[in-house]
Motif scaffolding. Sequence first.
Motif, PDB file in Angstrom:
ATOM      1  N   ARG A   6      12.949  90.059   3.245  1.00  0.00           N
ATOM      2  CA  ARG A   6      13.220  88.735   3.826  1.00  0.00           C
ATOM      3  C   ARG A   6      14.695  88.337   3.729  1.00  0.00           C
ATOM      4  O   ARG A   6      15.008  87.152   3.837  1.00  0.00           O
ATOM      5  N   ASN A  40      17.038  88.597   5.860  1.00  0.00           N
ATOM      6  CA  ASN A  40      17.519  87.946   7.080  1.00  0.00           C
ATOM      7  C   ASN A  40      17.101  86.484   7.129  1.00  0.00           C
ATOM      8  O   ASN A  40      17.860  85.621   7.574  1.00  0.00           O
ATOM      9  N   GLN A  41      15.891  86.174   6.649  1.00  0.00           N
ATOM     10  CA  GLN A  41      15.449  84.785   6.633  1.00  0.00           C
ATOM     11  C   GLN A  41      16.191  83.985   5.573  1.00  0.00           C
ATOM     12  O   GLN A  41      16.488  82.802   5.781  1.00  0.00           O
ATOM     13  N   GLY A  44      17.778  82.041   8.284  1.00  0.00           N
ATOM     14  CA  GLY A  44      16.608  81.285   8.693  1.00  0.00           C
ATOM     15  C   GLY A  44      15.621  82.171   9.434  1.00  0.00           C
ATOM     16  O   GLY A  44      15.915  83.324   9.773  1.00  0.00           O
ATOM     17  N   PHE A  45      14.438  81.629   9.697  1.00  0.00           N
ATOM     18  CA  PHE A  45      13.397  82.462  10.302  1.00  0.00           C
ATOM     19  C   PHE A  45      13.308  82.298  11.816  1.00  0.00           C
ATOM     20  O   PHE A  45      12.499  82.957  12.469  1.00  0.00           O
ATOM     21  N   LYS A  46      14.157  81.429  12.417  1.00  0.00           N
ATOM     22  CA  LYS A  46      14.108  81.240  13.858  1.00  0.00           C
ATOM     23  C   LYS A  46      15.350  81.754  14.583  1.00  0.00           C
ATOM     24  O   LYS A  46      15.318  81.921  15.799  1.00  0.00           O
ATOM     25  N   THR A  89      17.266  87.568  15.893  1.00  0.00           N
ATOM     26  CA  THR A  89      17.772  88.683  15.083  1.00  0.00           C
ATOM     27  C   THR A  89      18.879  89.453  15.785  1.00  0.00           C
ATOM     28  O   THR A  89      19.793  89.963  15.128  1.00  0.00           O
ATOM     29  N   TYR A 102      22.554  88.044  15.068  1.00  0.00           N
ATOM     30  CA  TYR A 102      23.082  87.881  13.719  1.00  0.00           C
ATOM     31  C   TYR A 102      24.584  88.159  13.654  1.00  0.00           C
ATOM     32  O   TYR A 102      25.274  87.636  12.775  1.00  0.00           O
ATOM     33  N   GLY A 149      18.580  78.964   6.387  1.00  0.00           N
ATOM     34  CA  GLY A 149      19.041  79.900   5.377  1.00  0.00           C
ATOM     35  C   GLY A 149      20.368  79.482   4.760  1.00  0.00           C
ATOM     36  O   GLY A 149      20.823  78.340   4.882  1.00  0.00           O
ATOM     37  N   MET A 193      13.887  77.655   2.770  1.00  0.00           N
ATOM     38  CA  MET A 193      13.237  78.914   3.139  1.00  0.00           C
ATOM     39  C   MET A 193      12.400  79.452   1.980  1.00  0.00           C
ATOM     40  O   MET A 193      11.295  79.974   2.185  1.00  0.00           O
ATOM     41  N   ILE A 230       8.570  81.473   2.978  1.00  0.00           N
ATOM     42  CA  ILE A 230       8.432  82.702   2.183  1.00  0.00           C
ATOM     43  C   ILE A 230       7.326  82.561   1.139  1.00  0.00           C
ATOM     44  O   ILE A 230       6.404  83.390   1.068  1.00  0.00           O
TER      45      ILE A 230
END
Length: 429
Positions: free
Chosen positions: A93, A95-96, A100-102, A105, A108, A221, A380, A385
């Motif tokens: 995780r 990257n999250q 963040g998770f939205k 990708t 980045y 994040g 996050m 998570i």
Amino acid sequence: MNRDQLSFVRHDMLPEAEPPVTEKGIVKWLRENLFSSVSNTVLTLAAIWAVYYLVSASGPWLINGVWDTSSLSQCREVLQGQVGGCFSVLTERWNQLLFGFKYPTHLYWRPALAFVLLFVALAPVLFSKIFPRKMLVLTGLYPFIAFYLIWGGTILTPIFALLGIVLGFLVYRKLIYQSAAMGLLGGVATAFVFWILTGMLGDTVAGVLALEPVASRDMGGFMLNLMLGVVCVSLSLPLGILLALGRQSTMPIIKVICVVFIEFIRGVPLITLLFVANVVLAYFLPPGTNFDLILRVIIMITMFASAYIAEVIRGGLAALPRGQYEAGDSLGLDYAQSMQFIILPQALKISIPGIVNVAVGLFKDTTLVSVISMFDLVGMVRGPILASTAWNGVYWELFGFSALLFFVVCYGISQYSQWLERQLQTDHH
């Protein structure tokens, strides 16, 4: 002559004798710093025991850590009852935690590039004696470049924002000779009118050199913490200087406004201001108005930090002797010149520890945005998570990683401030 009356004179120097063992090397350092007295010896032994206890307790947890599983249950299967950390949550995780998770990708690289350029932009400001002044152009352009990279959209949006500031500055320079207040109001009004006129272009310029747009609600994040920290600290410092000068102004209206602002903001918790930014501000805006949440949060955090910085700088101004103010008058300098060349450089130098203290506290306080449903680093961890079934129960690894990131940034700020104080040191007592 009597032999007893003769004196002996040595023609060769004796070889230098080695100093005692207790007066050189590591033994001397230990004796002077750790075992110089009974109380220091006791404290040293207690500290050694505490360090040993922490290392012996956390060592196996770190050494036996698992990094390549996809869930907490798999970590426990690999450990088979042994003590060890489940660091796989960080590798899966990461990257999250950072973006963040939205945030898409495949984009980045854009916030990563903005992060690298941040150091390039800060270099001529933080280390002015090392880097050429020409690099300050990049420092001035960086906010617009970073906005274009992180949010995307047409390149004309940051260009129009820059042009508005440039036009406002030109008007300010033109009117300041008549009145400082008139120059400031004229510059701000010019910038706002230009932005309103260019904003009417709307869709006609939307596709010009456009990057894929990313909405503010998709950001999170540690990237969000850095954005809020850098922007709010950068904006609160000049605003705090203006508030400190306004509080000491001889003009009653300006002084009352600054005093009321500072005392009100300092008397209200930051979390209350964040709730105001999230909920209450919408009631004062026209129906259908879309006021970006990140912008609202930036405004509130900047106001909060500027009030504290204003008091720190006011303390620096009060610490200067009256003779410094009289020196400007004796040289024939007006108020602005006296402040620019004599008073503020000394007051800011005195205020460095307090300003850094506010900056470090402000950066840590950016985690409070998690209470208004903004998924920063702590948001996050507490939200997506830990709420997932795969990693529900992993606490030490996630919060330890969060603490490490914040420690690195805050420690770097603290060390830079100490270096800057040494560079500005003028007395040699």
